[in-house]
Each structure stands twice: as structure tokens, then as C-alpha cells.
Write an enzyme that holds these catalytic residues in place. Structure first.
Site, PDB file in Angstrom:
ATOM      1  N   ASP A  24      14.596  -0.636   2.042  1.00 34.46           N
ATOM      2  CA  ASP A  24      15.180  -0.680   3.384  1.00 34.46           C
ATOM      3  C   ASP A  24      16.237  -1.789   3.377  1.00 34.46           C
ATOM      4  OD1 ASP A  24      15.457  -0.314   6.127  1.00 34.46           O
ATOM      5  OD2 ASP A  24      13.698  -1.470   6.644  1.00 34.46           O
ATOM      6  N   LYS A  35       0.817  -1.195   0.000  1.00 30.49           N
ATOM      7  CA  LYS A  35       0.000   0.000   0.000  1.00 30.49           C
ATOM      8  C   LYS A  35       0.858   1.256   0.000  1.00 30.49           C
ATOM      9  CE  LYS A  35      -3.359  -2.214   3.075  1.00 30.49           C
ATOM     10  NZ  LYS A  35      -3.853  -2.221   4.467  1.00 30.49           N
TER      11      LYS A  35
HETATM   12  P1  IMP Z   1      12.686  -4.037   2.736  1.00 29.58           P
HETATM   13  O1  IMP Z   1      12.247  -5.371   2.225  1.00 29.58           O
HETATM   14  O2  IMP Z   1      13.371  -4.171   4.074  1.00 29.58           O
HETATM   15  O3  IMP Z   1      13.513  -3.239   1.763  1.00 29.58           O
HETATM   16  O4  IMP Z   1      11.387  -3.255   3.110  1.00 29.58           O
HETATM   17  C1  IMP Z   1      10.634  -2.555   2.252  1.00 29.58           C
HETATM   18  C2  IMP Z   1       9.267  -2.296   2.850  1.00 29.58           C
HETATM   19  O5  IMP Z   1       9.327  -2.131   4.279  1.00 29.58           O
HETATM   20  C3  IMP Z   1       8.712  -0.981   2.344  1.00 29.58           C
HETATM   21  O6  IMP Z   1       7.985  -1.172   1.173  1.00 29.58           O
HETATM   22  C4  IMP Z   1       7.857  -0.518   3.491  1.00 29.58           C
HETATM   23  O7  IMP Z   1       6.588  -1.095   3.399  1.00 29.58           O
HETATM   24  C5  IMP Z   1       8.525  -1.063   4.729  1.00 29.58           C
HETATM   25  N1  IMP Z   1       9.385  -0.064   5.382  1.00 29.58           N
HETATM   26  C6  IMP Z   1      10.732  -0.075   5.475  1.00 29.58           C
HETATM   27  N2  IMP Z   1      11.197   0.994   6.145  1.00 29.58           N
HETATM   28  C7  IMP Z   1      10.100   1.715   6.484  1.00 29.58           C
HETATM   29  C8  IMP Z   1       9.919   2.969   7.173  1.00 29.58           C
HETATM   30  O8  IMP Z   1      10.855   3.654   7.620  1.00 29.58           O
HETATM   31  N3  IMP Z   1       8.630   3.379   7.318  1.00 29.58           N
HETATM   32  C9  IMP Z   1       7.566   2.679   6.827  1.00 29.58           C
HETATM   33  N4  IMP Z   1       7.695   1.525   6.175  1.00 29.58           N
HETATM   34  C10 IMP Z   1       8.944   1.036   6.001  1.00 29.58           C
END
Ligand code: IMP
Length: 177
Positions: free
Chosen positions: A100, A40
Site C-alpha cells: 500500500d 497474518k
Molecule cells: P503499507 O505499509 O502501507 O504498504 O501496508 C501494508 C499492510 O497494510 C498490508 O500488509 C496490510 O496488512 C495492510 N493493508 C493495506 N491496504 C489494505 C487493504 O486494502 N485491505 C487490508 N489490509 C490492507
């Protein structure tokens, strides 16, 4: 309700998103592109970026879940809503709110590759390089940020704050401890 410490105001975000749209319009001039908006968190960024792109784009939506209601990645990614149409032979630009650890985009890019697209690029509003677990190429990046948990402009904490019009950090009054 916890306070939100502003990080990027609405005008700063809008100016950068306009630049990203111009860059994409230049790079894909004469081509048809499918914007793949990741739900979302990217619904606000996706809506703004799409309107900053001057090309005959179509849009599709894909729901991914990689987080619970907390701030730590589970490392497990699942597609909660899939694209409505096949994407074989199409130029795709994935629109993501934040990279992230990179686990979510790594999973999605491998998944999309199996569907035979002509090309796949990534536009991400935010990148938190300090938390990288898997390297992901970000072709169009809005802002690099520190290792802080941000909300607003589509991003949530426990499904809240998506409607906040700017990006900010939740002030710790115990909520993120
Ligand atoms: P990754 O798989 O760790 O790269 O995470 C990506 C997903 O984690 C993003 O699409 C967000 O939904 C969530 N996410 C990561 N960091 C944040 C943050 O600081 N605030 C809100 N959602 C986050």
C-alpha cells in the site's frame, strides 16, 4: 454485516497465483528457496502460491504489524513474531498480501538485509500505487488495484473477512466513513 462488492473472484485469483508460481519455479530452477510468509494477511495467498511452486522450498513465518484496526497506516512497523531460523546465505522470497504505502516492506527489506541472505525478492498479491510513500520493487505481482480498501483472501478489516474466498471492497454503510 456490511456487503462486500466483489473485485477479484476466486478463479481469477487462482489463475494468476498459478502463473506467479510457474514464474518463480522457472526463475529459481535448481535453487533452494525460503518462502517468508508475512502474517497474518498473507496466510491464504502464501498457502496457494507455495503449492503453485515446483521447487524444494522451505517456509517460515514472520508477523508484522503496520496497521491498527482502522484503514490508515500508522507508519510504525513492528515485528510481532520473528522467523524461526537464521536466513544467512539463503534465497528468500517474501510473500505479502498487499503493498500500500510501501512502509511495511521497506522496513522488512532493510531488516532482512542485516541478516545476510543470498538474495531477497518480493511476491505481492496486490499493489495500490496511488498510495505509495516509499518505492518498493515488487518482483512478482498479482494485481494492481485502485485506491480502495479490500478484504477477503486473507485480508482483513478489524480482523474480520480474512476467510472470504474472494477479494472485495466493503460497501460503505458508514463502516469506512
Ligand atoms: P503499507 O505499509 O502501507 O504498504 O501496508 C501494508 C499492510 O497494510 C498490508 O500488509 C496490510 O496488512 C495492510 N493493508 C493495506 N491496504 C489494505 C487493504 O486494502 N485491505 C487490508 N489490509 C490492507
Amino acid at each position: 454485516m456490511p456487503q462486500i462488492q466483489p473485485l477479484l473472484d476466486a478463479e481469477t485469483i487462482a489463475a494468476r497465483v498459478r502463473e506467479m508460481g510457474q514464474e518463480i519455479s522457472r526463475d529459481y530452477a535448481g535453487e533452494e528457496v525460503v518462502l517468508v510468509i508475512v502474517l497474518k494477511g498473507s496466510f491464504v495467498f502464501g498457502a496457494d502460491l507455495a503449492r503453485a511452486i515446483d521447487l524444494p522450498v522451505t517456509m517460515d513465518f514472520l508477523g508484522l504489524r503496520s496497521y491498527g484496526d482502522g484503514v490508515q497506516s500508522s507508519g510504525v512497523v513492528e515485528i510481532t513474531t520473528d522467523l524461526s531460523k537464521p536466513v544467512a546465505g539463503k534465497h528468500l522470497i517474501v510473500i505479502e498480501d498487499i503493498v500500500d504505502t510501501g512502509l511495511t516492506m521497506d522496513y522488512l527489506f532493510k531488516n532482512l538485509a542485516t541478516r545476510g541472505p543470498k538474495s531477497v525478492k518480493l511476491a505481492s498479491l496486490l499493489h495500490k500505487p496511488a498510495r505509495t510513500k516509499v518505492h518498493v520493487d515488487i518482483d512478482y505481482l498479482g494485481f494492481t488495484i485502485e485506491d480502495v480498501f479490500v478484504v477477503g483472501y486473507g485480508l482483513d478489516f478489524a480482523q474480520k473477512y480474512r476467510n472470504v474466498p474472494f477479494l472485495g471492497v466493503l460497501e460503505s454503510d458508514g463502516v469506512l466513513e
